[in-house]
Design a protein around this motif. Structure first.
Motif, PDB file in Angstrom:
ATOM      1  N   PRO A   1     -62.735  22.293  -1.214  1.00 27.74           N
ATOM      2  CA  PRO A   1     -63.713  22.995  -1.363  1.00 27.74           C
ATOM      3  C   PRO A   1     -64.026  23.866  -0.047  1.00 27.74           C
ATOM      4  CG  PRO A   1     -64.295  20.667  -1.276  1.00 27.74           C
ATOM      5  CD  PRO A   1     -63.071  20.807  -1.559  1.00 27.74           C
ATOM      6  N   ILE A   2     -63.840  23.353   1.003  1.00 24.62           N
ATOM      7  CA  ILE A   2     -64.130  23.999   2.404  1.00 24.62           C
ATOM      8  C   ILE A   2     -62.935  25.073   2.236  1.00 24.62           C
ATOM      9  CG2 ILE A   2     -64.280  23.596   4.749  1.00 24.62           C
ATOM     10  CD1 ILE A   2     -66.434  22.243   3.368  1.00 24.62           C
ATOM     11  N   ALA A   3     -62.036  24.953   2.321  1.00 21.83           N
ATOM     12  CA  ALA A   3     -60.990  25.996   2.165  1.00 21.83           C
ATOM     13  C   ALA A   3     -61.088  27.137   1.187  1.00 21.83           C
ATOM     14  CB  ALA A   3     -59.625  25.456   2.219  1.00 21.83           C
ATOM     15  N   GLY A   4     -61.449  26.951   0.133  1.00 25.18           N
ATOM     16  CA  GLY A   4     -61.807  27.832  -0.791  1.00 25.18           C
ATOM     17  C   GLY A   4     -63.062  28.567  -0.579  1.00 25.18           C
ATOM     18  N   GLY A   5     -64.173  27.892  -0.050  1.00 26.72           N
ATOM     19  CA  GLY A   5     -65.357  28.562   0.224  1.00 26.72           C
ATOM     20  C   GLY A   5     -65.000  29.552   1.229  1.00 26.72           C
ATOM     21  N   LEU A   6     -64.281  29.147   2.389  1.00 30.98           N
ATOM     22  CA  LEU A   6     -64.077  30.076   3.574  1.00 30.98           C
ATOM     23  C   LEU A   6     -63.228  31.036   3.103  1.00 30.98           C
ATOM     24  CD1 LEU A   6     -64.035  27.339   6.504  1.00 30.98           C
ATOM     25  CD2 LEU A   6     -65.613  29.239   5.961  1.00 30.98           C
ATOM     26  N   ILE A   7     -62.246  31.006   2.367  1.00 31.12           N
ATOM     27  CA  ILE A   7     -61.302  32.138   2.143  1.00 31.12           C
ATOM     28  C   ILE A   7     -61.813  32.964   1.340  1.00 31.12           C
ATOM     29  CG2 ILE A   7     -59.330  32.352   0.458  1.00 31.12           C
ATOM     30  CD1 ILE A   7     -58.144  29.732   1.334  1.00 31.12           C
TER      31      ILE A   7
END
Length: 185
Positions: free
Chosen positions: A55-61
């Motif tokens: 989720p963190i990577a998905g949100g930042l991307i």
């Protein structure tokens, strides 16, 4: 509960993921009859990255990719839709543990779970958050932004449902299954 720091691999994935999101949003978008709205292939890639990296990577991307694309393409950032891209990447990333793509197994149940999550995430983002933020931040007319949100949401659901599922299937095939090694006699 101890927080797990971002790994170098995840940080690199965020940078590369945002760059690919920009390229897809800029060059692989299909024009639509709804003004200022297009059919985006970038969300299928965002969904893949969110499932692989969480989720963190998905949100930042979603946040970085969409913000930079807006800045490059239009000279300003349309924050209401950027926030929705972040929310979608974040919410789809929560499906990562349930789907467990690294196992190399992507069966029908996992594909259905992925698509249920992405449809809920996109419905929340495009049907509710984007139009409300457009009205609150930019004083846009409600009828216009709800039509745009509806079109963006439905087209992204279909795009992620088709292309995202294909990307996940392709990625899963690159992972070795835990029971795939057999001892030769």
């Amino acid at each position: 509960m101890k927080r797990k720091p971002l790994t170098i691999k995840t940080i690199v994935a965020i940078g590369i993921g945002a760059a690919v999101f920009i390229i897809l949003a800029k060059f692989a978008a299909i024009p639509s009859p709804v003004p200022n709205t297009s059919i985006q292939t970038s969300y299928a890639f965002l969904a893949l990255m969110a499932v692989v990296f969480g989720p963190i990577a998905g949100g930042l991307i979603g946040l970085i990719g969409h913000a930079l694309n807006d800045a490059i393409s239009y000279g300003s950032i349309w924050w209401s839709w950027v926030v929705v891209s972040m929310i979608i990447g974040f919410l789809i990333g929560f499906a990562a543990k349930k789907i467990d793509i690294e196992s190399g197994v992507l069966n029908t149940k996992k594909i259905i779970s992925f698509n249920v999550v992405q449809v809920i995430a996109q419905a929340f983002g495009w049907f509710l958050v984007a139009p409300l933020l457009d009205i609150l931040i930019y004083a846009e007319p409600a009828n216009k932004v709800f039509v745009q949100g509806l079109f963006a949401g439905v087209s992204n659901m279909v795009t992620v449902g088709v292309l995202g599922t294909i990307l996940l299937l392709g990625y899963a095939k690159t992972r070795s299954q835990s029971n795939s090694l057999h001892r030769e006699l």
